[in-house]
Design a protein around this motif. Structure first.
Motif, PDB file in Angstrom:
ATOM      1  N   THR A  54       0.837  -1.204   0.000  1.00  0.00           N
ATOM      2  CA  THR A  54       0.000   0.000   0.000  1.00  0.00           C
ATOM      3  C   THR A  54       0.869   1.249   0.000  1.00  0.00           C
ATOM      4  O   THR A  54       0.522   2.259  -0.593  1.00  0.00           O
ATOM      5  CB  THR A  54      -0.954   0.046   1.210  1.00  0.00           C
ATOM      6  N   GLN A  55       2.024   1.163   0.655  1.00  0.00           N
ATOM      7  CA  GLN A  55       2.925   2.310   0.641  1.00  0.00           C
ATOM      8  C   GLN A  55       3.390   2.643  -0.770  1.00  0.00           C
ATOM      9  O   GLN A  55       3.613   3.799  -1.109  1.00  0.00           O
ATOM     10  CB  GLN A  55       4.151   2.010   1.506  1.00  0.00           C
ATOM     11  N   LYS A  56       3.520   1.590  -1.590  1.00  0.00           N
ATOM     12  CA  LYS A  56       3.918   1.818  -2.972  1.00  0.00           C
ATOM     13  C   LYS A  56       2.711   2.158  -3.841  1.00  0.00           C
ATOM     14  O   LYS A  56       2.782   2.077  -5.070  1.00  0.00           O
ATOM     15  CB  LYS A  56       4.616   0.574  -3.522  1.00  0.00           C
ATOM     16  N   GLY A  57       1.606   2.474  -3.201  1.00  0.00           N
ATOM     17  CA  GLY A  57       0.448   2.954  -3.951  1.00  0.00           C
ATOM     18  C   GLY A  57      -0.478   1.864  -4.458  1.00  0.00           C
ATOM     19  O   GLY A  57      -1.416   2.136  -5.197  1.00  0.00           O
ATOM     20  N   LYS A  58      -0.203   0.636  -4.077  1.00  0.00           N
ATOM     21  CA  LYS A  58      -1.100  -0.426  -4.536  1.00  0.00           C
ATOM     22  C   LYS A  58      -2.334  -0.474  -3.632  1.00  0.00           C
ATOM     23  O   LYS A  58      -2.268  -0.094  -2.466  1.00  0.00           O
ATOM     24  CB  LYS A  58      -0.378  -1.772  -4.516  1.00  0.00           C
ATOM     25  N   SER A  59      -3.431  -0.929  -4.206  1.00  0.00           N
ATOM     26  CA  SER A  59      -4.674  -0.993  -3.442  1.00  0.00           C
ATOM     27  C   SER A  59      -5.054  -2.457  -3.260  1.00  0.00           C
ATOM     28  O   SER A  59      -4.862  -3.254  -4.175  1.00  0.00           O
ATOM     29  CB  SER A  59      -5.783  -0.270  -4.184  1.00  0.00           C
ATOM     30  N   ILE A  60      -5.569  -2.752  -2.095  1.00  0.00           N
ATOM     31  CA  ILE A  60      -5.768  -4.163  -1.771  1.00  0.00           C
ATOM     32  C   ILE A  60      -7.183  -4.423  -1.259  1.00  0.00           C
ATOM     33  O   ILE A  60      -7.707  -3.678  -0.431  1.00  0.00           O
ATOM     34  CB  ILE A  60      -4.745  -4.605  -0.701  1.00  0.00           C
ATOM     35  N   THR A  61      -7.793  -5.477  -1.789  1.00  0.00           N
ATOM     36  CA  THR A  61      -9.037  -5.975  -1.212  1.00  0.00           C
ATOM     37  C   THR A  61      -8.726  -7.273  -0.522  1.00  0.00           C
ATOM     38  O   THR A  61      -7.991  -8.099  -1.062  1.00  0.00           O
ATOM     39  CB  THR A  61     -10.090  -6.272  -2.291  1.00  0.00           C
ATOM     40  N   PHE A  62      -9.320  -7.449   0.616  1.00  0.00           N
ATOM     41  CA  PHE A  62      -8.882  -8.492   1.504  1.00  0.00           C
ATOM     42  C   PHE A  62     -10.123  -9.157   2.083  1.00  0.00           C
ATOM     43  O   PHE A  62     -10.976  -8.488   2.668  1.00  0.00           O
ATOM     44  CB  PHE A  62      -8.048  -7.773   2.569  1.00  0.00           C
ATOM     45  N   ILE A  63     -10.261 -10.466   1.843  1.00  0.00           N
ATOM     46  CA  ILE A  63     -11.408 -11.179   2.405  1.00  0.00           C
ATOM     47  C   ILE A  63     -10.935 -11.982   3.597  1.00  0.00           C
ATOM     48  O   ILE A  63      -9.894 -12.636   3.534  1.00  0.00           O
ATOM     49  CB  ILE A  63     -12.031 -12.141   1.365  1.00  0.00           C
ATOM     50  N   SER A  64     -11.663 -11.906   4.682  1.00  0.00           N
ATOM     51  CA  SER A  64     -11.282 -12.703   5.850  1.00  0.00           C
ATOM     52  C   SER A  64     -12.494 -12.918   6.737  1.00  0.00           C
ATOM     53  O   SER A  64     -13.442 -12.153   6.697  1.00  0.00           O
ATOM     54  CB  SER A  64     -10.183 -12.011   6.640  1.00  0.00           C
ATOM     55  N   HIS A  65     -12.448 -13.972   7.495  1.00  0.00           N
ATOM     56  CA  HIS A  65     -13.496 -14.192   8.493  1.00  0.00           C
ATOM     57  C   HIS A  65     -13.005 -13.814   9.879  1.00  0.00           C
ATOM     58  O   HIS A  65     -13.757 -13.851  10.836  1.00  0.00           O
ATOM     59  CB  HIS A  65     -13.935 -15.654   8.497  1.00  0.00           C
ATOM     60  N   LYS A  66     -11.722 -13.502   9.975  1.00  0.00           N
ATOM     61  CA  LYS A  66     -11.160 -13.228  11.295  1.00  0.00           C
ATOM     62  C   LYS A  66     -11.247 -11.732  11.555  1.00  0.00           C
ATOM     63  O   LYS A  66     -10.523 -10.930  10.967  1.00  0.00           O
ATOM     64  CB  LYS A  66      -9.721 -13.713  11.353  1.00  0.00           C
ATOM     65  N   LEU A  67     -12.138 -11.392  12.465  1.00  0.00           N
ATOM     66  CA  LEU A  67     -12.437  -9.980  12.665  1.00  0.00           C
ATOM     67  C   LEU A  67     -11.253  -9.210  13.223  1.00  0.00           C
ATOM     68  O   LEU A  67     -11.040  -8.058  12.866  1.00  0.00           O
ATOM     69  CB  LEU A  67     -13.648  -9.844  13.583  1.00  0.00           C
ATOM     70  N   HIS A  68     -10.464  -9.858  14.082  1.00  0.00           N
ATOM     71  CA  HIS A  68      -9.336  -9.100  14.640  1.00  0.00           C
ATOM     72  C   HIS A  68      -8.329  -8.737  13.557  1.00  0.00           C
ATOM     73  O   HIS A  68      -7.705  -7.697  13.594  1.00  0.00           O
ATOM     74  CB  HIS A  68      -8.673  -9.847  15.801  1.00  0.00           C
ATOM     75  N   GLU A  69      -8.196  -9.624  12.545  1.00  0.00           N
ATOM     76  CA  GLU A  69      -7.305  -9.297  11.431  1.00  0.00           C
ATOM     77  C   GLU A  69      -7.852  -8.119  10.637  1.00  0.00           C
ATOM     78  O   GLU A  69      -7.115  -7.207  10.255  1.00  0.00           O
ATOM     79  CB  GLU A  69      -7.186 -10.483  10.479  1.00  0.00           C
ATOM     80  N   VAL A  70      -9.148  -8.182  10.405  1.00  0.00           N
ATOM     81  CA  VAL A  70      -9.768  -7.101   9.661  1.00  0.00           C
ATOM     82  C   VAL A  70      -9.544  -5.780  10.394  1.00  0.00           C
ATOM     83  O   VAL A  70      -9.185  -4.762   9.790  1.00  0.00           O
ATOM     84  CB  VAL A  70     -11.275  -7.382   9.480  1.00  0.00           C
ATOM     85  N   MET A  71      -9.725  -5.822  11.705  1.00  0.00           N
ATOM     86  CA  MET A  71      -9.515  -4.615  12.500  1.00  0.00           C
ATOM     87  C   MET A  71      -8.061  -4.165  12.399  1.00  0.00           C
ATOM     88  O   MET A  71      -7.767  -2.968  12.403  1.00  0.00           O
ATOM     89  CB  MET A  71      -9.863  -4.856  13.975  1.00  0.00           C
ATOM     90  N   ALA A  72      -7.133  -5.125  12.338  1.00  0.00           N
ATOM     91  CA  ALA A  72      -5.714  -4.777  12.391  1.00  0.00           C
ATOM     92  C   ALA A  72      -5.190  -4.207  11.077  1.00  0.00           C
ATOM     93  O   ALA A  72      -4.372  -3.301  11.085  1.00  0.00           O
ATOM     94  CB  ALA A  72      -4.902  -6.010  12.774  1.00  0.00           C
ATOM     95  N   ILE A  73      -5.639  -4.735   9.948  1.00  0.00           N
ATOM     96  CA  ILE A  73      -4.958  -4.393   8.700  1.00  0.00           C
ATOM     97  C   ILE A  73      -5.732  -3.434   7.810  1.00  0.00           C
ATOM     98  O   ILE A  73      -5.141  -2.688   7.038  1.00  0.00           O
ATOM     99  CB  ILE A  73      -4.598  -5.688   7.910  1.00  0.00           C
ATOM    100  N   SER A  74      -7.069  -3.421   7.920  1.00  0.00           N
ATOM    101  CA  SER A  74      -7.793  -2.707   6.873  1.00  0.00           C
ATOM    102  C   SER A  74      -8.123  -1.274   7.262  1.00  0.00           C
ATOM    103  O   SER A  74      -8.188  -0.917   8.432  1.00  0.00           O
ATOM    104  CB  SER A  74      -9.047  -3.480   6.484  1.00  0.00           C
ATOM    105  N   ASN A  75      -8.338  -0.452   6.236  1.00  0.00           N
ATOM    106  CA  ASN A  75      -8.765   0.928   6.444  1.00  0.00           C
ATOM    107  C   ASN A  75     -10.279   1.026   6.457  1.00  0.00           C
ATOM    108  O   ASN A  75     -10.853   1.746   7.245  1.00  0.00           O
ATOM    109  CB  ASN A  75      -8.236   1.820   5.324  1.00  0.00           C
ATOM    110  N   ARG A  76     -10.890   0.298   5.511  1.00  0.00           N
ATOM    111  CA  ARG A  76     -12.350   0.339   5.435  1.00  0.00           C
ATOM    112  C   ARG A  76     -12.886  -1.068   5.269  1.00  0.00           C
ATOM    113  O   ARG A  76     -12.148  -1.999   4.952  1.00  0.00           O
ATOM    114  CB  ARG A  76     -12.787   1.200   4.247  1.00  0.00           C
TER     115      ARG A  76
END
Ligand code: ATP
Ligand code: MG
Lengths: 527, 377
Positions: free
Chosen positions: A201-223
């Motif tokens: 993401t620092q290099k400007g790439k955009s990422i969509t991320f599917i997960s069932h683990k809510l703590h991971e979602v809280m940790a890594i995602s912006n939205r």
């Protein structure tokens, strides 16, 4: 009417300043509406999590974006321009790359070869060393540590995932889609992955991320965008404005209890006893180095440890899928060491394997054929030398209902099932046999929070019914809440046993410290 | 880098469209595949007509002739069936093996061994010449089936125990089978210096319809023999095994995912051996029925490649035993027509063209091809 709606769309289109805009996506499959007018936006440089129950349509939506499926309705814009993808090639040409729930690599070829596969760039003569260097440099840049010359079959799942990522990066992907990337990773690998994602993401790439683990979602995602039964229930909310419980509620539409209660219960006779087992892994290296443990009726015994420390090999030896070079496996008082898997099945052993697509199911066969895998010879499904189709179908329908497997009908090939529903097929088959001994490897992997709760209940029910359960998991939380005792495995050896749920001790043992040493240290510091 | 991703067939520039080929994302529906096969055959016939016309022939007369010479009367239809019988049985042999993704391409060799086994009963001799016909048929079937089964067992065993690739071993064994037969017809059982055995006694022939011409005059000259009953029974048995039995379930499971089968406690090595033996047994039965129903002696050239055509038949029939019977009749007709108007070579050409088109239609099943406007890029 039509005029108005197109005009509306055009207006919206002009407003959209995201790298990806999906508008009103509809996708039907025979018998299911997988996506029902879904809107999805991805901003430049963000990690956008996609949440939802099993079968909510997350993979479908992302497969559409990656050009693997074609939407029935709706439009997609990439960098403000409308696109029509006819294949993953078109998507990757537009800078969109996807890492799938199930990898698509050629096992007998090297990392570099897999990355170059299908490209027209190295045309006739392949200067492998040159490309090895290119791949190595790219791996360095994003912290994706993997040996370019290694063959795929020699790699761990986590390493294979890095290869998939490198493959996409090499093809110039600016937008990365990762479908449940963490489901197959060990905790330390998850940390590595997150480091990589941040670098990207620092290099400007955009990422969509599917997960069932809510703590991971809280940790890594912006939205985060939440899907439910094919519809968006909340779109692009900021992660800061939400909580784990709130997300869970959005996903399943009800409150989710994160802890299940288990009753006090005296365990019975020893059902499984493993004595000084030695065995090798697929690469012919020592994987188990004198494992000794036992599981009694009516108890859940956890096996904690970082993935790849011999858990899989141990499960294989117990279930007869792998030969032990030394030692004994005794189930229900009978020595079944190095007998066929059939011997174990006859003794009432059920096995939820770690690898659900390659070991647990036959992808092109129907749900029915997959659930009768272990009782097709038993009445009423087995009748003489025949398989009674009517009984088999009835049985499959019952399981579909009892385990809430979302699939149009039981004749559907399981390869068309969503990841979580595939897991449910395996669970249904293994648990409904009322096993004496249940070897459960990561039974809740890939399941949504609601389903996890259900499976944990089921495991506790097995315990109450007097089954012996060996639960292998990397989720410490899950192990602690379900298990009566926990063994810790490290490099093919048992480091020790914990009955009081002492998380600190478990953590230390997972890094290779023996129980005795911990106790000695403790005594020293007490003095 | 991204430009290099799209496949580009037509030369750049002039043409405003370009042809794109992409793998299909999901398999097309059932009617599409039947339509496509039908269309392939029609197209093949049209192309064949073009070739015949170009060669100065009259295509429609040639076709009419082919049709007449394989389906035109009860008599020729009976001959067509005679050609179809070995194809049916070897086609079923391949079907069984292919279901488990065992690529048995040794049906030809197993066919030869079946023929040899049947001959052994007469020529060894195992039974005296005056043995009643029904005993002859039973014993010859058993020995023929057993020989074919053994010949399937060998590559099965090699694969199960030593992981020898069955494609190579079955292919090699085909050559050995032919030489094995040659040894017997050149040396052991040679009749008066010819490379063939003596003619079997009438008791050792499979009954033909013509044999009952005395009772039912309509049967006069009809050569279709009891092997057809074998083939139909075999198709039913194969269908029951593959689609109804527990063993068939195991075969399907192993075929789709051997690891899952192992996990479910199904012995894979044993099934490889059993399936290869069954496959060999069916091909052996084909050899037996051909030698006792048609040839009536052991000689060279007892097969125009039945065991190889069988591979295509099994594949075209999509591994459905009853479809194997139908497809075999079609191929039987082409083989027969080929014999009828041999000099022109037309049927062989048609057979080839149909084959090419059917294989091409499979490509359309897997890929979709469309024109894309260049502007869209
Ligand atoms: N190719 C297909 N053919 C038929 N049905 C399909 C196909 N792909 C997906 N489905 C169905 O569409 C629905 C949505 O599936 P999808 O894989 O998108 O779910 P998901 O949200 O990714 O779930 P999970 O969390 O379990 O992976 C499911 O009911 C699934 O069975
Ligand atoms: Mg999914």
């Amino acid at each position: 009417m039509e005029m108005v709606s197109t005009m509306d769309q055009e207006n919206e289109v002009r407003e959209c300043r995201n790298v990806v805009c999906m508008r009103g996506i509809v996708k039907h499959f025979p018998g299911v509406l997988a996506n029902d007018h879904v809107d999805f936006e991805l901003r430049e440089g963000e990690v956008h999590a996609l949440l939802g129950e099993n079968g909510a349509g997350k993979s479908t939506l992302m497969n559409i974006l990656a050009g693997l499926y074609r939407q029935d309705e709706g439009l997609i814009e990439v960098n403000g321009k409308e696109v029509k993808f006819n294949s993953p090639r078109d998507a990757i040409a537009a800078g969109i790359g996807m890492v799938h729930q199930h990898f698509m690599l050629v096992p007998s070829q090297s990392v570099t070869e897999n990355i170059l596969l299908g490209l027209s760039e190295p045309r006739f003569r392949l200067n492998l060393p040159h490309y090895d260097a290119v791949v190595a440099q790219m791996a360095e840049e994003y912290g994706l540590h993997v040996d370019p010359r290694a063959k795929i079959w020699q790699l761990s799942v986590g390493e294979q995932q890095r290869v998939e990522l490198l493959k996409m990066l090499y093809r110039g992907a600016e937008i990365l889609i990762m479908d449940e990337p963490t489901a197959v990773l060990a905790p330390s690998e998850i940390d590595d992955l997150f480091v990589t994602l941040r670098a990207m993401t620092q290099k400007g790439k955009s990422i969509t991320f599917i997960s069932h683990k809510l703590h991971e979602v809280m940790a890594i995602s912006n939205r985060v965008t939440v899907l439910r039964k094919g519809k968006v229930t909340s779109s692009g909310i900021n992660i800061a404005d939400t909580s784990r419980a709130g997300l869970a509620n959005l996903m399943v539409g009800r409150e989710v209890v994160f802890r299940v209660d288990k009753n006090e219960q005296e365990p019975g006779d020893v059902i499984l006893s493993v004595d000084n087992i030695h065995a090798e892994n697929n690469k012919g290296l020592k994987a188990l180095n004198g494992i000794t443990l036992n599981v009694r009726a009516g108890e859940i015994v956890g096996l904690a440890g970082v993935a790849g420390n011999g858990q899989r090999e141990l499960a294989d030896v117990i279930t007869g899928l792998r030969k032990a070079s030394e030692g004994q496996v005794i189930i229900g008082g009978e020595d079944i060491t190095n007998l066929s898997p059939k011997a174990g099945i006859r003794k009432g052993v059920s096995h939820i394997p770690e690898d659900r697509t390659h070991v647990g199911t036959a992808p092109n066969l129907s749900v029915t054929d997959n659930v009768i895998m272990k009782n097709y010879t038993e009445e009423p499904i087995g009748k003489g030398w025949m398989v009674n189709d009517t009984a088999a179908t009835k049985y499959a329908r019952e399981l579909k209902k009892a385990f809430d497997i979302i699939v149009p009908n039981v004749h559907t090939s399981v390869r068309l099932l969503s990841g979580g529903n595939l897991q449910k097929v395996i669970l249904a088959r293994e648990i409904s046999k009322k096993p004496e001994l249940l070897i459960a490897m990561q039974p809740t992997r890939g399941l949504d929070v609601g389903a996890i709760e259900g499976v944990q209940r089921l495991l506790l029910l097995q315990r109450e019914a007097g089954s012996a359960v060996l639960l292998v998991s990397e989720e410490l939380e899950e192990l602690l809440s379900l298990s009566d005792r926990i063994y810790v495995i490290y490099e093919g050896e048992i480091m020790g046993e914990v009955a009081d749920g002492d998380i600190e001790k478990i953590g230390l043992m997972m890094t290779g410290m023996q129980m005795e040493d911990i106790r000695l240290q403790g005594e020293k510091s007490n003095e | 880098m991204s430009e290099s991703m799209t496949s580009n067939i037509s030369p750049k520039g002039r043409f405003p469209f370009k042809l794109k080929i992409e793998p299909r994302l999901k398999s097309p529906s059932g009617w599409f595949s039947s339509m496509l096969s039908f269309l392939a055959v029609v197209l093949a016939l049209l192309v064949g007509a073009g070739i015949i016309a170009a060669a100065g022939g009259e295509p429609w007369r040639a076709y009419a002739h082919i049709a007449r010479s394989s389906f035109g009367s009860v008599g020729v239809f009976s001959d067509t069936m005679v050609k179809a019988i070995p194809l049916m049985l070897t086609g079923l042999a391949c079907t069984v093996a292919f279901r488990m993704r065992l690529w048995n391409i040794g049906a030809e060799g197993q066919f030869f061994l079946g023929a040899w086994g049947a001959s052994l009963v007469v020529l060894a001799p195992i039974l005296p010449e005056e043995t009643p016909q029904w005993i002859f048929i039973i014993v010859m079937s058993i020995v023929g089936i057993a020989m074919g089964a053994i010949y399937g067992f060998i590559p099965g065993f090699l694969k199960a125990k030593l992981n020898v690739n069955e494609i190579i071993s079955t292919l090699m064994l085909n050559y050995i089978a032919v030489e094995w037969n040659n040894y017997f017809i050149y040396d052991k059982w040679s009749e008066g210096g010819f490379q063939m055995s003596k003619v079997f006694p009438r008791n050792a022939w499979l009954p033909r319809l013509a044999d009952y011409a005395k009772e039912i005059p309509e049967f006069r000259g009809l050569t279709v023999h009891f092997g057809l009953v074998f083939a139909i029974i075999a198709a039913v048995v194969v269908w029951l095994i593959l689609y109804k039995s527990q063993w068939g379930y195991e075969i399907r499971l192993i075929g789709d995912n051997p690891k899952a089968a192992e996990y479910a406690g199904i012995p894979i090595a044993r099934n490889i051996i059993l399936v290869m033996s069954l496959s060999g047994a069916l091909a052996g039965l084909a050899g037996m029925s051909e030698i006792t129903g048609v040839v009536h002696r052991l000689q060279g050239h007892i097969s125009p490649g039945y065991g190889f055509t069988a591979i295509i038949i099994a594949w075209l029939a999509k591994l459905n035993p009853f479809a194997v019977l139908l497809v075999s009749v079609l191929f039987g007709a082409l083989i027969l027509a080929g014999r009828e108007i041999q000099p022109s070579g037309v049927p062989t050409m048609i057979q080839g063209v149909i084959m090419v088109f059917l294989i091409a239609s499979d490509f359309f099943m897997r890929y979709r091809i469309y024109f894309a406007r260049r502007k869209e890029e």
